[in-house]
Scaffold this motif. Structure first.
Motif, PDB file in Angstrom:
ATOM      1  N   GLN A 121       0.841  -1.199   0.000  1.00 20.66           N
ATOM      2  CA  GLN A 121       0.000   0.000   0.000  1.00 20.66           C
ATOM      3  C   GLN A 121       0.877   1.249   0.000  1.00 20.66           C
ATOM      4  OE1 GLN A 121      -2.106  -0.760   3.630  1.00 20.66           O
ATOM      5  NE2 GLN A 121      -3.579  -2.126   2.663  1.00 20.66           N
ATOM      6  N   HIS A 122       0.324   2.324  -0.620  1.00 17.90           N
ATOM      7  CA  HIS A 122       1.051   3.590  -0.674  1.00 17.90           C
ATOM      8  C   HIS A 122       0.145   4.725  -0.207  1.00 17.90           C
ATOM      9  CE1 HIS A 122       3.555   1.085  -3.225  1.00 17.90           C
ATOM     10  NE2 HIS A 122       4.529   1.925  -2.916  1.00 17.90           N
ATOM     11  N   MET A 123       0.750   5.738   0.337  1.00 15.24           N
ATOM     12  CA  MET A 123       0.033   6.941   0.756  1.00 15.24           C
ATOM     13  C   MET A 123      -0.298   7.767  -0.482  1.00 15.24           C
ATOM     14  SD  MET A 123      -0.163   6.585   3.993  1.00 15.24           S
ATOM     15  CE  MET A 123      -0.608   8.187   4.641  1.00 15.24           C
ATOM     16  N   PRO A 124      -1.252   8.698  -0.388  1.00 11.81           N
ATOM     17  CA  PRO A 124      -1.592   9.543  -1.550  1.00 11.81           C
ATOM     18  C   PRO A 124      -0.383  10.296  -2.105  1.00 11.81           C
ATOM     19  CG  PRO A 124      -3.248   9.811   0.157  1.00 11.81           C
ATOM     20  CD  PRO A 124      -2.146   8.959   0.738  1.00 11.81           C
ATOM     21  N   GLU A 125       0.573  10.624  -1.233  1.00  6.62           N
ATOM     22  CA  GLU A 125       1.770  11.348  -1.675  1.00  6.62           C
ATOM     23  C   GLU A 125       2.748  10.435  -2.415  1.00  6.62           C
ATOM     24  OE1 GLU A 125       1.129  11.033   1.833  1.00  6.62           O
ATOM     25  OE2 GLU A 125      -0.270  12.699   1.726  1.00  6.62           O
ATOM     26  N   GLY A 126       2.493   9.114  -2.400  1.00  3.18           N
ATOM     27  CA  GLY A 126       3.339   8.184  -3.131  1.00  3.18           C
ATOM     28  C   GLY A 126       4.284   7.347  -2.293  1.00  3.18           C
ATOM     29  N   HIS A 127       4.565   7.743  -1.034  1.00  2.00           N
ATOM     30  CA  HIS A 127       5.494   6.930  -0.244  1.00  2.00           C
ATOM     31  C   HIS A 127       4.768   5.713   0.352  1.00  2.00           C
ATOM     32  CE1 HIS A 127       3.982   9.956   2.644  1.00  2.00           C
ATOM     33  NE2 HIS A 127       4.032   8.961   3.513  1.00  2.00           N
ATOM     34  N   ARG A 128       5.581   4.733   0.769  1.00  2.00           N
ATOM     35  CA  ARG A 128       5.029   3.479   1.286  1.00  2.00           C
ATOM     36  C   ARG A 128       4.198   3.715   2.540  1.00  2.00           C
ATOM     37  NH1 ARG A 128      10.662   0.428   1.445  1.00  2.00           N
ATOM     38  NH2 ARG A 128      11.168   2.490   2.162  1.00  2.00           N
ATOM     39  N   ASN A 129       3.084   3.023   2.642  1.00  2.00           N
ATOM     40  CA  ASN A 129       2.253   3.037   3.838  1.00  2.00           C
ATOM     41  C   ASN A 129       2.635   1.810   4.653  1.00  2.00           C
ATOM     42  OD1 ASN A 129       0.332   3.382   5.776  1.00  2.00           O
ATOM     43  ND2 ASN A 129      -1.423   3.183   4.426  1.00  2.00           N
ATOM     44  N   LEU A 130       3.416   2.014   5.696  1.00  2.00           N
ATOM     45  CA  LEU A 130       3.902   0.904   6.518  1.00  2.00           C
ATOM     46  C   LEU A 130       2.883   0.571   7.598  1.00  2.00           C
ATOM     47  CD1 LEU A 130       7.652   1.938   6.862  1.00  2.00           C
ATOM     48  CD2 LEU A 130       6.606   0.404   5.187  1.00  2.00           C
ATOM     49  N   ARG A 131       2.700  -0.730   7.831  1.00  2.00           N
ATOM     50  CA  ARG A 131       1.728  -1.235   8.807  1.00  2.00           C
ATOM     51  C   ARG A 131       2.453  -2.014   9.896  1.00  2.00           C
ATOM     52  NH1 ARG A 131      -3.275   1.022   7.888  1.00  2.00           N
ATOM     53  NH2 ARG A 131      -3.588   1.210   5.661  1.00  2.00           N
ATOM     54  N   VAL A 132       1.861  -2.064  11.094  1.00  2.00           N
ATOM     55  CA  VAL A 132       2.445  -2.772  12.237  1.00  2.00           C
ATOM     56  C   VAL A 132       1.806  -4.150  12.376  1.00  2.00           C
ATOM     57  CG1 VAL A 132       2.766  -2.726  14.741  1.00  2.00           C
ATOM     58  CG2 VAL A 132       2.872  -0.596  13.440  1.00  2.00           C
TER      59      VAL A 132
END
Length: 191
Positions: A121-132
């Motif tokens: 998954q990625h954030m709207p800004e393009g960087h990775r959306n990290l999950r715990v």
């Protein structure tokens, strides 16, 4: 309720077809209860697979483990209880070697470590959306740096992990560097 009563209440909930990796069944559990070998009976019950064990069943096992002061077994039963509610995610994790910038200490096997994961998954800004997600190492007390082993994941936000697929590769992070790569081997929805 005492330990034999708890085990006697839990055993009839298990179908006769459920087995563990060694082929033990609920009939073996009943024999151990009759011979007052409650710890072994509990271990067998906690590792019987192939049936949809619910949270109430795991609660019986947790209570029995706590009465016997079996903290590791109680922790494992809590993990399995969580999975009965949220689903199962299993993966083969390969840790980056120390020489390549990987972690220097082993991952403890009992669900203590909660690293970040990139699951695509990625954030709207393009960087990775990290999950715990919490890690449980299967069949070993720990996973040493650079090693490969089977793990179970318990995500902090399980609903965010619903798009995972078998054979998908995800990465483990502690901060920004990749510390390991995992391939999903099993994923199931809540029972």
């Amino acid at each position: 309720m005492d330990v034999p009563e708890l085990l006697d209440r839990a055993a009839p909930m298990v179908p006769a077809s459920a087995t563990n990796d060694a082929g033990a069944t609920v009939a073996d559990v009943r024999q151990h209860v009759q011979h007052n070998d409650w710890g072994l009976a509990l271990d067998l019950l906690a590792n019987l697979d192939g049936w949809p064990a619910g949270a109430q069943w795991w609660d019986l096992l947790i209570e029995a483990a706590e009465l016997m002061w079996l903290t590791d077994t109680a922790a494992w039963c809590r993990c399995r209880r969580w999975e009965s509610i949220h689903g199962v995610i299993r993966a083969e994790l390969t840790l980056v070697s120390v020489a390549d910038g990987g972690r220097r200490i082993p991952i403890p096997g009992k669900g203590v470590l909660r690293p970040l994961w990139h699951i695509g998954q990625h954030m709207p800004e393009g960087h990775r959306n990290l999950r715990v997600a919490r890690i449980w190492v299967e069949n070993a007390p720990e996973l040493t740096p650079g090693a490969t082993g089977m793990i179970r994941l318990a995500p902090l936000s399980p609903e965010a992990w619903r798009d995972l697929r078998r054979a998908q590769t995800i990465t483990m992070h502690e901060g920004l560097p990749v510390r390991g790569t995992a391939t999903i081997t099993e994923i199931s929805t809540p029972r």
